[in-house]
Design a protein around this motif. Sequence first.
Motif, mmCIF file in Angstrom:
data_model
loop_
_atom_site.group_PDB
_atom_site.id
_atom_site.type_symbol
_atom_site.label_atom_id
_atom_site.label_comp_id
_atom_site.label_asym_id
_atom_site.label_seq_id
_atom_site.Cartn_x
_atom_site.Cartn_y
_atom_site.Cartn_z
ATOM 1 N N GLN A 102 3.912 -7.767 14.689
ATOM 2 C CA GLN A 102 4.885 -7.332 13.641
ATOM 3 C C GLN A 102 6.207 -8.294 13.751
ATOM 4 O OE1 GLN A 102 4.930 -3.709 12.154
ATOM 5 N NE2 GLN A 102 2.938 -4.290 12.430
ATOM 6 N N ARG A 111 0.727 -1.239 0.055
ATOM 7 C CA ARG A 111 -0.142 -0.005 -0.090
ATOM 8 C C ARG A 111 0.761 1.325 -0.158
ATOM 9 N NH1 ARG A 111 -3.043 -3.816 1.563
ATOM 10 N NH2 ARG A 111 -0.966 -4.278 2.730
ATOM 11 N N THR A 112 1.839 1.216 1.031
ATOM 12 C CA THR A 112 2.413 2.586 1.066
ATOM 13 C C THR A 112 3.153 3.008 -0.403
ATOM 14 O OG1 THR A 112 2.950 1.998 3.344
ATOM 15 C CG2 THR A 112 4.011 3.883 2.640
ATOM 16 N N HIS A 127 5.271 6.474 11.135
ATOM 17 C CA HIS A 127 4.895 6.456 10.131
ATOM 18 C C HIS A 127 3.931 7.435 9.844
ATOM 19 C CE1 HIS A 127 3.199 4.555 6.243
ATOM 20 N NE2 HIS A 127 3.326 3.255 6.721
ATOM 21 N N ARG A 164 -1.439 -5.660 12.968
ATOM 22 C CA ARG A 164 -0.458 -6.877 12.886
ATOM 23 C C ARG A 164 0.308 -7.138 13.980
ATOM 24 N NH1 ARG A 164 3.846 -8.210 9.946
ATOM 25 N NH2 ARG A 164 4.121 -5.938 9.530
ATOM 26 N N GLN A 191 1.010 7.215 7.266
ATOM 27 C CA GLN A 191 -0.161 6.477 7.671
ATOM 28 C C GLN A 191 -0.950 7.292 8.500
ATOM 29 O OE1 GLN A 191 -0.738 3.176 6.516
ATOM 30 N NE2 GLN A 191 -2.709 3.558 7.654
ATOM 31 N N ARG A 249 11.302 3.931 2.995
ATOM 32 C CA ARG A 249 11.030 3.147 3.999
ATOM 33 C C ARG A 249 12.083 2.258 4.288
ATOM 34 N NH1 ARG A 249 6.027 -0.751 4.378
ATOM 35 N NH2 ARG A 249 5.206 1.046 5.162
ATOM 36 N N ARG A 267 4.913 0.928 14.319
ATOM 37 C CA ARG A 267 5.128 2.463 14.140
ATOM 38 C C ARG A 267 3.965 3.167 13.607
ATOM 39 N NH1 ARG A 267 8.626 0.607 9.219
ATOM 40 N NH2 ARG A 267 7.254 -0.429 7.842
ATOM 41 N N THR A 268 2.799 2.507 13.185
ATOM 42 C CA THR A 268 1.429 3.072 12.906
ATOM 43 C C THR A 268 0.973 3.500 14.461
ATOM 44 O OG1 THR A 268 0.185 1.143 12.635
ATOM 45 C CG2 THR A 268 1.082 1.816 10.625
ATOM 46 N N PRO A 314 -4.070 -0.669 9.557
ATOM 47 C CA PRO A 314 -3.399 0.118 8.362
ATOM 48 C C PRO A 314 -3.239 -0.943 7.313
ATOM 49 C CG PRO A 314 -2.203 -0.529 10.535
ATOM 50 C CD PRO A 314 -3.501 -0.770 10.699
ATOM 51 N N LEU A 315 -3.353 -2.336 7.531
ATOM 52 C CA LEU A 315 -2.987 -3.332 6.505
ATOM 53 C C LEU A 315 -1.457 -3.321 6.257
ATOM 54 C CD1 LEU A 315 -6.135 -3.071 4.191
ATOM 55 C CD2 LEU A 315 -5.910 -4.517 6.098
ATOM 56 N N PRO A 316 -1.240 -4.596 6.044
ATOM 57 C CA PRO A 316 -1.638 -5.919 5.857
ATOM 58 C C PRO A 316 -2.170 -6.448 7.111
ATOM 59 C CG PRO A 316 0.847 -6.309 5.666
ATOM 60 C CD PRO A 316 0.441 -4.632 5.905
HETATM 61 C C1 NCD Z 1 2.054 -0.777 8.091
HETATM 62 C C2 NCD Z 1 3.545 -0.715 8.263
HETATM 63 O O1 NCD Z 1 4.241 -0.724 7.257
HETATM 64 O O2 NCD Z 1 4.035 0.030 9.439
HETATM 65 N N1 NCD Z 1 1.734 -1.034 6.862
HETATM 66 C C3 NCD Z 1 1.427 -0.048 6.045
HETATM 67 O O3 NCD Z 1 2.256 0.949 5.872
HETATM 68 N N2 NCD Z 1 0.148 0.417 5.908
HETATM 69 C C4 NCD Z 1 1.559 -1.910 9.438
HETATM 70 C C5 NCD Z 1 2.094 -3.104 9.091
HETATM 71 O O4 NCD Z 1 2.995 -3.691 8.482
HETATM 72 O O5 NCD Z 1 1.492 -4.046 9.971
#
Ligand code: NCD
Length: 303
Positions: free
Chosen positions: A223, A53-54, A131, A221, A134, A103, A164-165, A259-261
């Motif tokens: 991590q 997504r990002t 992040h 999620r 996000q 990233r 981080r989200t 935030p997915l995934p």
């Molecule tokens: C998040 C991330 O990369 O921190 N994903 C995202 O950017 N939407 C969340 C995650 O990886 O669990």
Amino acid sequence: MLSHLISIDDLSKEDILSLLALASRVEATPRRELFRRLEGTILATLFFEPSTRTRLSFETAMARLGGRTVGFSEAAASSTAKGESFSDTIRTVSRYADAIALRHPLEGTARRAAEVSRIPVVNGGDGANQHPTQTLLDLFTLQKCFGKLEGLAIAIAGDLKYSRTVHSLLKALARFDGIKVRLVSPKSLRLAEGLARGLQTEETESLAEGMRGADVLYMTRIQRERFPDPLEYEKVKNVYRLDAAMLKDMPDTFRVLHPLPRVSEIAPDVDDTPFAAYFDQAENGVIMREAIFLKLLAPDFAS
Ligand code: NCD
């Protein structure tokens, strides 16, 4: 004037509100009126860590504004694999492109990039630290769902230690009045001291208890990639699983963000309920990233 976007710490409440207003403006503007705003602009996406997504939403946002993207999506595909230093990579790319979306698995790398870059750096996630884009799209989604941010009761569940989200979101929420946060995690993944400063918080290990009376559940999620010990991950990987049955008594206005995934923390049967807001949230990411690029690169439009 915003010159980079590295951390929510660098944004005042006014900066956040102005980006939210700009995102609403972008959303209300026909595509054909936006697609020349950044014509000729080149975005470099430097992704040293996996992303769907990002990275794709940064690229889509730039394409919708008429710009183009160059970049790589894994460290192995860059000269880092030959031993080039991170700052040399950034210095070079900042002579090619007009903005960098970065990233990296290490905390603090986005800040370091901004120090050596001649062009704006946007942090797309640095380790477990921040992040910010996000967070801005999370706030934009909340504002669209509830018409406000002030006074919301938000349950944040899952991996509060490494997400981080979550770390970014809490910093932003602390700028708004009357927000109540319920932190839901197993003991081993509790939020570190000080990260919810300025917020009214309660902690629980129970997802059902955390959701009770909340306006929104922000699910995360576990991590896996940040656990030093894989056995510790095994112990907590299935700790929460939200399914449609758990939502049956929630009010119509309740929303689930993520935030997915996702892995297994939200069952697919939640997707078809009116509570699921996570794919709308992903869609909002493109709009918010368009707003961020306009702010950084087209100040005339953004003012
Ligand atoms: C998040 C991330 O990369 O921190 N994903 C995202 O950017 N939407 C969340 C995650 O990886 O669990």
